[in-house]
Write a protein that holds these residues in place. Structure first.
Motif, mmCIF file in Angstrom:
data_model
loop_
_atom_site.group_PDB
_atom_site.id
_atom_site.type_symbol
_atom_site.label_atom_id
_atom_site.label_comp_id
_atom_site.label_asym_id
_atom_site.label_seq_id
_atom_site.Cartn_x
_atom_site.Cartn_y
_atom_site.Cartn_z
ATOM 1 N N HIS A 195 40.512 13.208 62.492
ATOM 2 C CA HIS A 195 41.509 12.259 63.066
ATOM 3 C C HIS A 195 41.434 11.171 62.594
ATOM 4 O O HIS A 195 42.349 10.253 62.117
ATOM 5 N N SER A 273 45.043 17.340 67.304
ATOM 6 C CA SER A 273 43.497 17.600 67.702
ATOM 7 C C SER A 273 43.456 18.627 68.945
ATOM 8 O O SER A 273 42.469 19.086 69.116
ATOM 9 N N ARG A 295 50.931 18.232 64.863
ATOM 10 C CA ARG A 295 50.288 18.939 63.557
ATOM 11 C C ARG A 295 49.075 19.681 63.912
ATOM 12 O O ARG A 295 48.567 19.325 65.093
ATOM 13 N N LYS A 398 38.224 22.315 74.068
ATOM 14 C CA LYS A 398 38.616 21.134 73.531
ATOM 15 C C LYS A 398 38.893 20.112 74.844
ATOM 16 O O LYS A 398 39.950 20.441 75.664
ATOM 17 N N SER A 399 38.333 18.997 74.898
ATOM 18 C CA SER A 399 38.387 18.022 76.007
ATOM 19 C C SER A 399 38.694 16.698 75.374
ATOM 20 O O SER A 399 37.740 16.249 74.705
ATOM 21 N N GLY A 400 39.655 15.793 75.929
ATOM 22 C CA GLY A 400 40.184 14.670 75.119
ATOM 23 C C GLY A 400 40.114 14.622 73.830
ATOM 24 O O GLY A 400 40.016 13.553 72.903
ATOM 25 N N GLY A 401 40.701 15.945 73.275
ATOM 26 C CA GLY A 401 40.623 15.767 71.584
ATOM 27 C C GLY A 401 39.524 16.189 70.955
ATOM 28 O O GLY A 401 39.160 16.607 69.690
ATOM 29 N N TRP A 432 42.759 16.100 80.331
ATOM 30 C CA TRP A 432 41.953 16.224 79.273
ATOM 31 C C TRP A 432 42.321 17.329 78.358
ATOM 32 O O TRP A 432 41.218 17.759 77.288
ATOM 33 N N ARG A 467 32.266 18.208 84.458
ATOM 34 C CA ARG A 467 32.884 17.373 85.379
ATOM 35 C C ARG A 467 32.721 18.108 86.665
ATOM 36 O O ARG A 467 33.244 17.464 87.736
#
Ligand code: MCA
Ligand code: AMP
Length: 493
Positions: A195, A273, A295, A398-401, A432, A467
């Protein structure tokens, strides 16, 4: 790779990069990358695809290092700036990098290790002026870049792309999204992933545009950039838009009105992402007046499916295949599904990566028939537009991208003396996308799970650490003994 050098021929005096207020022209970047390339070459005339790792903050030094490695015939291996030593070691040793370019700030982290391993450590601040040397001609089929991606194996895999792959990924986006030399963008993304490297930095610099850099992400600072009237294009992951919205909510009505007027100067804002929630897309339109363009992409393929630049951008959908990228949805037997039916996304085209680094088995297994890469993502086509439905594996989060392997975290957690067994999953989270959580079976019931965070931080980047923890007497398993992660999700919910 010659597209970046082409830009320096086409726009020598144009500003390529603005780094902490310092403007650097395309000509200066070309000169600096040639100087660094001659240091990398040392006495050889072509690095012949030697892997060169580099740990350099986003900005002019990062771009000059990347171009230098390419111009000297090396394969660039960008290192994550927040990795602790064990994670860096894995990438350095897996790629077999024998030279590492760094800025001085990273010497305390890598100096002793490199000296011990006999790895050549080049500190950018210490490199002398150098007479320019002849740089090799690099065929477009040569390997250019290795990016590490987490998958369904516990250890991340190195995704190798050639110069031709990168050129295809970049030029497709330049055409699809109308990148041009009058554009200016801001890079807020980490530069060890597609990205940031491809969509933001390489697209802007191949197009002759200007790329501004920030040191690290701060919603307040980025918001100020977005209302500075300097930028025309912006790209980020959903979590970043979420954080910007949260910041915007703290502004006064007058500040919101001014911000809205200033953001109208943008011609394009892109999100990807991870899935962009419709609520975020709608809120961002109220704030900025702009409809985000969502996208879909992946490290192995660059971008594959995109909402149109001109035309309808449909909320909840990732759009249609980009020019030059073939996409099909198949069932478990590999048969294409009918419109409206979900299927795994398969991708073919010049954008698709060459191989997983030194892992022919994983490479072979990730392709179905010749050239069709299996993404492991499931989508459906509705009224001509693709909608991503999710991933086939619950082991990918997928966390935070960031793409994170549950198995990688589980493997580390199991080495803790108090942990008997564990299972890691991602739980839906507004901010997130997914929040990493872990179920633990403990050897000592009195163990305080709060002590796990600092322990894990020595072993992996913060964004990979769970977390929330749930202590269970045993993990839910099926008749085969496999942990049933869907049952765990219910327990966490
Ligand atoms: C950080 N924190 C988290 C997470 N990450 N908490 C929960 N979940 C997380 N995932 C916590 C930290 O521990 C810290 O808390 C606090 O948040 C701030 O940490 P920091 O690292 O400073 O976070 P940040 O700078 O605010 O980071 C948020 C971010 C970042 C900017 C959204 O995650 C980011 O840059 N994401 C983008 C990743 C990316 O580029 N992905 C693209 C790959 P405490 O202080 O309490 O410890 S995908 C790709 O390339 C494909 C091809 C594609 O399609 O694009
Ligand atoms: P990475 O391997 O880090 O490149 O991440 C690629 C993965 O991100 C894809 O396989 C998808 O699961 C996910 N992804 C990327 N873009 C989107 C999107 N717009 N919507 C949903 N998931 C996405």
């Amino acid at each position: 790779m010659y597209r970046c050098i082409e830009s320096s021929h086409l726009y020598p005096q144009k500003i390529a990069v603005v780094d902490r207020g310092e403007s650097v022209t395309y000509q200066q970047l070309a000169n600096e990358s040639a100087r660094l390339a001659s240091h990398l070459l040392d006495t050889s005339d072509d690095l012949q695809e030697a892997r060169i790792a580099f740990m350099v903050p986003p900005g002019k030094h990062y771009v000059a290092s990347l171009w230098a490695i390419w111009r000297a015939g090396g394969v660039a291996v960008p290192l994550c700036l927040t990795y602790p030593l064990p994670s860096l070691q894995y990438v350095i040793e897996d790629t077999g990098a024998r030279s590492i370019l760094i800025t001085r700030a990273f010497e305390p982290l890598l100096g002793e290790y490199c000296a011990h391993q006999g790895i050549r450590l080049l500190i950018l601040e210490d490199l002398s002026e150098q007479d320019s040397v002849m740089l090799p001609d690099i065929s477009s089929q040569r390997r250019a870049l290795i990016l590490y991606t987490s998958g369904t194996t516990s250890k991340p895999k190195g995704v190798v792309t050639t110069h031709a792959n990168i050129t295809a990924q970049v030029t497709t986006l330049i055409d699809a999204w109308g990148w041009n030399a009058s554009d200016a963008t801001l890079c807020v993304l980490p530069l060890h992933h597609v990205h940031g490297i491809i969509n933001v930095v390489s697209c802007s610099l191949f197009a002759g545009a200007t790329c501004y850099f920030t040191e690290s992400f701060s919603a307040e600072e980025v918001f100020q950039w977005l209302t500075s009237n300097k930028l025309s294009v912006f790209m980020a992951v959903p979590t970043i838009y979420y954080k910007l919205i949260t910041y915007w909510e703290t502004l006064s009505d007058l500040e919101k009105k001014v911000a809205h007027e200033k953001m109208m100067a943008f011609r394009l804002m892109v999100c990807g992402s991870a899935a962009l929630p419709v609520t975020v897309m709608e809120k961002w339109q109220t704030i900025s007046g702009l409809l985000l363009l969502e996208r879909y992409g992946m490290t192995e393929i660059g971008m594959a499916i995109s909402n149109p630049y001109h035309g309808e951008r449909r909320a909840g959908y990732v759009g249609v295949p980009l020019a030059g990228v073939d996409v099909k949805l198949v069932d478990e037997q590999g048969t294409p599904v009918a419109e409206g039916e979900p299927g795994e996304i398969l991708i073919k085209g010049p954008n698709v990566f060459l191989e997983y680094w030194q892992n022919p088995q994983a490479t072979t297994e990730s392709f179905r028939e010749v050239g069709w890469f299996c993404t492991g993502d499931v989508a459906v086509v509705e009224n001509g537009y693709y909608r991503i439905m999710g991933r086939m594996s619950m082991d990918i989060i997928k966390s935070g991208g960031y793409k994170i392997s549950a198995l990688e975290i589980e493997e580390v957690l199991r080495t803790h003396p108090a942990v008997d067994d564990c299972a890691v999953i991602g739980m839906p989270d507004e901010e997130w996308g997914e929040l990493i959580v872990a179920a633990l079976v403990l050897k000592e019931t009195s163990f305080d799970t709060h002590t796990l965070q600092p322990w894990l931080r020595e072993k992996m980047a913060a964004y990979k650490t769970p977390r929330k923890y749930l202590v269970l007497p045993e993990l839910p398993r099926n008749a085969m003994g496999k942990v049933v992660k869907s049952s765990l999700k219910q327990l966490f919910a």
